[in-house]
Write a protein that holds these residues in place. Structure first.
Motif, PDB file in Angstrom:
ATOM      1  N   ILE A  46      -4.031 -54.958  -0.398  1.00 12.02           N
ATOM      2  CA  ILE A  46      -4.265 -54.328  -1.699  1.00 12.02           C
ATOM      3  C   ILE A  46      -5.005 -52.989  -1.615  1.00 12.02           C
ATOM      4  CG2 ILE A  46      -6.429 -55.463  -2.274  1.00 12.02           C
ATOM      5  CD1 ILE A  46      -5.094 -55.818  -5.131  1.00 12.02           C
ATOM      6  N   ASP A  47      -5.895 -52.846  -0.668  1.00 11.94           N
ATOM      7  CA  ASP A  47      -6.643 -51.589  -0.579  1.00 11.94           C
ATOM      8  C   ASP A  47      -5.780 -50.413  -0.152  1.00 11.94           C
ATOM      9  OD1 ASP A  47      -9.045 -52.676  -1.399  1.00 11.94           O
ATOM     10  OD2 ASP A  47      -9.625 -53.250   0.642  1.00 11.94           O
ATOM     11  N   ARG A  48      -4.780 -50.659   0.671  1.00 10.40           N
ATOM     12  CA  ARG A  48      -3.927 -49.580   1.160  1.00 10.40           C
ATOM     13  C   ARG A  48      -2.706 -49.309   0.292  1.00 10.40           C
ATOM     14  NH1 ARG A  48      -3.069 -51.532   6.915  1.00 10.40           N
ATOM     15  NH2 ARG A  48      -4.907 -52.796   6.692  1.00 10.40           N
ATOM     16  N   TRP A  49      -2.132 -50.345  -0.269  1.00  8.73           N
ATOM     17  CA  TRP A  49      -0.842 -50.192  -0.953  1.00  8.73           C
ATOM     18  C   TRP A  49      -0.841 -50.779  -2.357  1.00  8.73           C
ATOM     19  CZ3 TRP A  49       0.436 -52.349   4.237  1.00  8.73           C
ATOM     20  CH2 TRP A  49       0.670 -51.336   5.148  1.00  8.73           C
ATOM     21  N   LEU A  50      -1.808 -50.434  -3.154  1.00 12.69           N
ATOM     22  CA  LEU A  50      -1.916 -50.990  -4.504  1.00 12.69           C
ATOM     23  C   LEU A  50      -0.688 -50.679  -5.351  1.00 12.69           C
ATOM     24  CD1 LEU A  50      -3.465 -52.434  -6.732  1.00 12.69           C
ATOM     25  CD2 LEU A  50      -4.595 -50.271  -7.244  1.00 12.69           C
ATOM     26  N   VAL A  54       2.056 -53.420  -6.823  1.00 14.41           N
ATOM     27  CA  VAL A  54       2.287 -53.605  -8.263  1.00 14.41           C
ATOM     28  C   VAL A  54       3.776 -53.467  -8.579  1.00 14.41           C
ATOM     29  CG1 VAL A  54       1.874 -52.613 -10.546  1.00 14.41           C
ATOM     30  CG2 VAL A  54      -0.030 -52.947  -8.976  1.00 14.41           C
ATOM     31  N   LEU A  55       4.416 -52.469  -7.977  1.00 12.66           N
ATOM     32  CA  LEU A  55       5.849 -52.267  -8.219  1.00 12.66           C
ATOM     33  C   LEU A  55       6.681 -53.423  -7.671  1.00 12.66           C
ATOM     34  CD1 LEU A  55       6.142 -48.456  -7.472  1.00 12.66           C
ATOM     35  CD2 LEU A  55       6.185 -49.579  -9.703  1.00 12.66           C
ATOM     36  N   PHE A  61       9.083 -60.255 -10.355  1.00 14.83           N
ATOM     37  CA  PHE A  61       9.025 -61.024 -11.595  1.00 14.83           C
ATOM     38  C   PHE A  61      10.281 -60.797 -12.436  1.00 14.83           C
ATOM     39  CE2 PHE A  61       7.738 -61.757 -15.997  1.00 14.83           C
ATOM     40  CZ  PHE A  61       7.247 -63.043 -15.886  1.00 14.83           C
ATOM     41  N   ALA A  62      10.750 -59.557 -12.493  1.00 13.00           N
ATOM     42  CA  ALA A  62      11.956 -59.251 -13.263  1.00 13.00           C
ATOM     43  C   ALA A  62      13.181 -59.946 -12.675  1.00 13.00           C
ATOM     44  CB  ALA A  62      12.174 -57.737 -13.313  1.00 13.00           C
ATOM     45  N   ILE A  63      13.295 -59.922 -11.358  1.00 13.19           N
ATOM     46  CA  ILE A  63      14.431 -60.585 -10.698  1.00 13.19           C
ATOM     47  C   ILE A  63      14.382 -62.099 -10.929  1.00 13.19           C
ATOM     48  CG2 ILE A  63      15.418 -61.146  -8.420  1.00 13.19           C
ATOM     49  CD1 ILE A  63      16.105 -58.349  -9.436  1.00 13.19           C
ATOM     50  N   ALA A  64      13.190 -62.683 -10.801  1.00 11.64           N
ATOM     51  CA  ALA A  64      13.046 -64.133 -11.016  1.00 11.64           C
ATOM     52  C   ALA A  64      13.389 -64.492 -12.457  1.00 11.64           C
ATOM     53  CB  ALA A  64      11.628 -64.579 -10.671  1.00 11.64           C
ATOM     54  N   SER A  65      12.932 -63.706 -13.412  1.00 14.87           N
ATOM     55  CA  SER A  65      13.226 -63.979 -14.824  1.00 14.87           C
ATOM     56  C   SER A  65      14.716 -63.879 -15.105  1.00 14.87           C
ATOM     57  CB  SER A  65      12.466 -62.995 -15.713  1.00 14.87           C
ATOM     58  OG  SER A  65      11.091 -63.158 -15.557  1.00 14.87           O
TER      59      SER A  65
END
Length: 84
Positions: A46-50, A54-55, A61-65
């Motif tokens: 998380i510190d390097r690639w926040l 997030v993207l 989440f969009a693909i799962a939905s």
């Protein structure tokens, strides 16, 4: 965290509609294990690639939905999307 915990409330009725009510315990176990693994993985990066995380999370989440909306009658899709 609130949204994550709300999923526990609605997963059983959803599985009932998908015809997988007898496998609720297995799917909740998969959901819990992959959630813990995801939290650990996110904690490392998380510190390097926040922004990227997030993207990727939003895209996942969009693909799962979308997959659950289209193919909820197929058990393999339900298992994969719950894990995702």
């Amino acid at each position: 965290m609130l949204a994550h915990n709300i999923l526990y409330t609605y997963i059983a009725p959803y599985l009932n509609q998908a015809g997988l009510a007898s496998q609720t315990d297995v799917l909740l176990l998969i959901f819990g294990i992959t959630s813990v693994a995801g939290i650990g993985l996110i904690g490392v990066f998380i510190d390097r690639w926040l922004r990227l995380l997030v993207l990727v999370s939003t895209f996942g989440f969009a693909i799962a939905s979308l997959a659950l909306g289209i193919r909820s009658h197929q058990p393999a899709v339900v298992y994969l999307t719950v894990a995702l």
